[in-house]
Write a protein that holds these residues in place. Structure first.
Motif, mmCIF file in Angstrom:
data_model
loop_
_atom_site.group_PDB
_atom_site.id
_atom_site.type_symbol
_atom_site.label_atom_id
_atom_site.label_comp_id
_atom_site.label_asym_id
_atom_site.label_seq_id
_atom_site.Cartn_x
_atom_site.Cartn_y
_atom_site.Cartn_z
ATOM 1 N N TYR A 90 -37.195 69.726 24.710
ATOM 2 C CA TYR A 90 -36.085 70.611 24.334
ATOM 3 C C TYR A 90 -36.667 71.881 23.715
ATOM 4 O O TYR A 90 -37.278 71.831 22.648
ATOM 5 C CB TYR A 90 -35.191 69.876 23.334
ATOM 6 N N ALA A 113 -34.589 70.387 28.681
ATOM 7 C CA ALA A 113 -33.422 71.122 28.190
ATOM 8 C C ALA A 113 -33.893 72.320 27.383
ATOM 9 O O ALA A 113 -35.044 72.363 26.907
ATOM 10 C CB ALA A 113 -32.538 70.215 27.334
ATOM 11 N N ALA A 115 -32.360 75.552 24.544
ATOM 12 C CA ALA A 115 -31.282 76.133 23.752
ATOM 13 C C ALA A 115 -30.980 77.524 24.294
ATOM 14 O O ALA A 115 -31.827 78.148 24.932
ATOM 15 C CB ALA A 115 -31.695 76.210 22.283
ATOM 16 N N ALA A 182 -30.214 70.731 31.170
ATOM 17 C CA ALA A 182 -29.095 71.057 30.286
ATOM 18 C C ALA A 182 -29.448 72.243 29.401
ATOM 19 O O ALA A 182 -30.628 72.530 29.143
ATOM 20 C CB ALA A 182 -28.736 69.855 29.414
ATOM 21 N N ALA A 184 -28.192 73.423 25.586
ATOM 22 C CA ALA A 184 -27.414 72.969 24.432
ATOM 23 C C ALA A 184 -27.887 73.710 23.186
ATOM 24 O O ALA A 184 -29.092 73.857 22.967
ATOM 25 C CB ALA A 184 -27.573 71.466 24.235
ATOM 26 N N THR A 186 -27.565 72.737 20.071
ATOM 27 C CA THR A 186 -28.039 71.823 19.034
ATOM 28 C C THR A 186 -28.475 70.511 19.666
ATOM 29 O O THR A 186 -28.017 70.157 20.765
ATOM 30 C CB THR A 186 -26.945 71.532 17.991
ATOM 31 N N GLU A 189 -25.436 68.265 20.437
ATOM 32 C CA GLU A 189 -24.720 68.685 21.637
ATOM 33 C C GLU A 189 -25.475 68.249 22.884
ATOM 34 O O GLU A 189 -24.878 67.868 23.906
ATOM 35 C CB GLU A 189 -24.540 70.199 21.631
ATOM 36 N N LEU A 190 -26.805 68.288 22.809
ATOM 37 C CA LEU A 190 -27.626 67.844 23.942
ATOM 38 C C LEU A 190 -27.396 66.359 24.221
ATOM 39 O O LEU A 190 -27.266 65.953 25.379
ATOM 40 C CB LEU A 190 -29.103 68.112 23.647
ATOM 41 N N THR A 192 -24.740 64.675 23.684
ATOM 42 C CA THR A 192 -23.412 64.531 24.299
ATOM 43 C C THR A 192 -23.485 64.807 25.795
ATOM 44 O O THR A 192 -22.873 64.099 26.607
ATOM 45 C CB THR A 192 -22.420 65.490 23.632
ATOM 46 N N GLN A 193 -24.256 65.837 26.176
ATOM 47 C CA GLN A 193 -24.372 66.191 27.593
ATOM 48 C C GLN A 193 -25.169 65.153 28.377
ATOM 49 O O GLN A 193 -24.895 64.903 29.566
ATOM 50 C CB GLN A 193 -25.035 67.563 27.744
#
Length: 443
Positions: A90, A113, A115, A182, A184, A186, A189-190, A192-193
């Motif tokens: 991330y 992922a 941000a 993804a 995201a 935060t 939030e990541l 959740t996805q």
């Protein structure tokens, strides 16, 4: 009664069951920030191994790096590819980057992922001369990142352009191209996805994520290893180089300052180690060496003249061209200005004063009194007595054995032990062999 007890027990179980189901599952978060060096590589590899042995459902690597050593990058990517649990890479927080070695690491992750406001790419190998690496190095890096992208069905051509064309793309472009999974703002939030999605891991196995109960736990690099890694900073390396050099010069000029020499040597070693893992350019190193040489030449003509100003110019240019700025690694301009001002003041004031002190006659010993002028105090020399020289009283004798009256200026011609040999400068000597009476001395 039995029925009532059974109903009570059943109700208690029903109430407890949801509480048990709500137990959080910890997922460790590793931090790939700063330079990709052997310290951070061992830390990431060890973190993945611990997560596997602890039975964690996944591990996250938070990335914000300008790049670093190829060997350390490959150590990290191999650990990710061989991991038997999901590794989530991330790029965060917002404004972070996965440049150079970081682009390889992100591409090697089964779950990638970013941000918003982050970027990835610019992975062209750069040599010490600041130019693009040899065809051999570029081809090797291009083939490697292409293989990483193909492993997960990502755009291999775009990944290769990171290396061959120094392409750098935003998080949105990376998502559109399928380079990441993804975007995201935060970590929560990541999660959740990612919940419910299936991914293929580096070892070929597939996993479906159930992130509902996941809670991230920070696993920072600590201790001495973390301190050393944090010291491998582009700006700190530049500052440590000059601070260490100044302390070593001070030790050489004024022997006995063991502390300054020891600290200076340590800082210089840290700076050189940092240069070894950072994308330094030969021109920057040569300019810093030239600056140091010019400053040493300036020591032979204290006062800070043309050599000193030429040294400062090389210092500023060396700081500016020390790293490959295209890769996002650079010395802070404010740090360059502060170091240049500090070095200038150090050589113009401290070193100059020390050099002058070294050429001054010693405060004690024969060299400090021979040739000095003084005065014979009351009573005079007959031919021995007491004189005052350099604000101190000395036993003295006359060079020719003739008496010298009190108050007569004298000049020191010799020192034997603590006894001076003097000659009268002005005034009449008392007749040889006749010592004045006490009454004569008072008249």
């Amino acid at each position: 009664m039995v029925a009532t007890l059974a109903l009570t027990t059943l109700a208690a179980c029903v109430l407890v069951a949801p509480a048990v189901a709500q137990i959080n599952v910890e997922v460790p978060v590793l931090h790939l920030d700063g330079v990709v060096d052997p310290f951070v590589a061992d830390y990431v590899e060890g973190g993945i191994e611990r997560a596997q042995s602890d039975g964690d459902p996944a591990v996250m690597i938070e990335i914000d790096t300008p790049g670093g050593l190829d060997s350390s990058m490959r150590q990290i990517t191999q650990a990710i590819l061989n991991a038997q649990l999901p590794v989530i890479c991330y790029v965060a927080p917002q404004g972070a980057r996965a440049a150079s070695a970081g682009a390889f690491v992100l591409t090697s992750c089964p779950i990638a992922a970013m941000a918003p406001g982050t970027n990835v790419g610019a992975a062209t190998p750069v040599g010490l001369d600041g130019a693009v690496g040899s065809d051999k190095a570029v081809n090797d890096a291009a083939a490697y990142i292409r293989s990483l992208a193909e492993r997960y069905g990502r755009d291999a051509d775009l990944a290769e352009s990171y290396v061959r064309d120094a392409t750098s793309i935003t998080a949105e472009a990376a998502l559109d191209a399928g380079m990441i999974d993804a975007i995201a703002p935060t970590p929560q939030e990541l999660l959740t996805q990612l919940d419910g999605q299936s991914f293929e891991l580096g070892d070929g196995s597939s996993v479906t994520l159930d992130t509902g109960m996941w809670v991230f736990t920070d696993e920072a690099m600590g201790g001495l290893v973390g301190l050393i890694h944090n010291l491998l900073d582009p700006t700190l390396a530049f500052i440590f180089f000059w601070l260490g050099l100044a302390l070593i010069i001070l030790e050489l000029l004024v022997p006995g300052h063991v502390f300054s020499g020891t600290v200076g040597t340590f800082l210089l070693i840290v700076a050189i180690a940092s240069f070894g893992v950072l994308p330094v350019q030969a021109i920057g190193i040569l300019l810093l060496i030239a600056a140091a040489v010019l400053m040493v030449i300036e020591l032979n003509a204290p006062g800070f003249g043309v050599w000193g100003f030429a040294g400062l110019a090389c210092l500023v240019l060396g700081g500016w061209f020390l790293y490959d700025r295209a890769g996002g690694v650079a010395v802070s301009p404010l740090a360059i200005a502060i170091v240049a001002a500090g070095v200038g003041l150090f050589f113009a004031l401290v070193v100059t004063k020390v050099m002058r002190m070294r050429h001054m006659p010693p405060a004690q010993g024969a060299e400090s009194v021979i040739g000095r002028e003084g005065v014979a105090i009351a009573g005079g020399l007959h031919p021995d007595g007491v004189v005052r020289v350099a604000s101190e009283e000395w036993r003295a004798i006359t060079s020719d054995g003739r008496p010298i009256a009190g108050g007569t200026p004298v000049r020191v011609t010799k020192l034997e032990g603590l006894v001076l040999t003097v000659d009268a400068i002005t005034g009449e000597r008392e007749p040889a062999g006749i010592a004045p009476t006490e009454e004569g001395r008072n008249t």
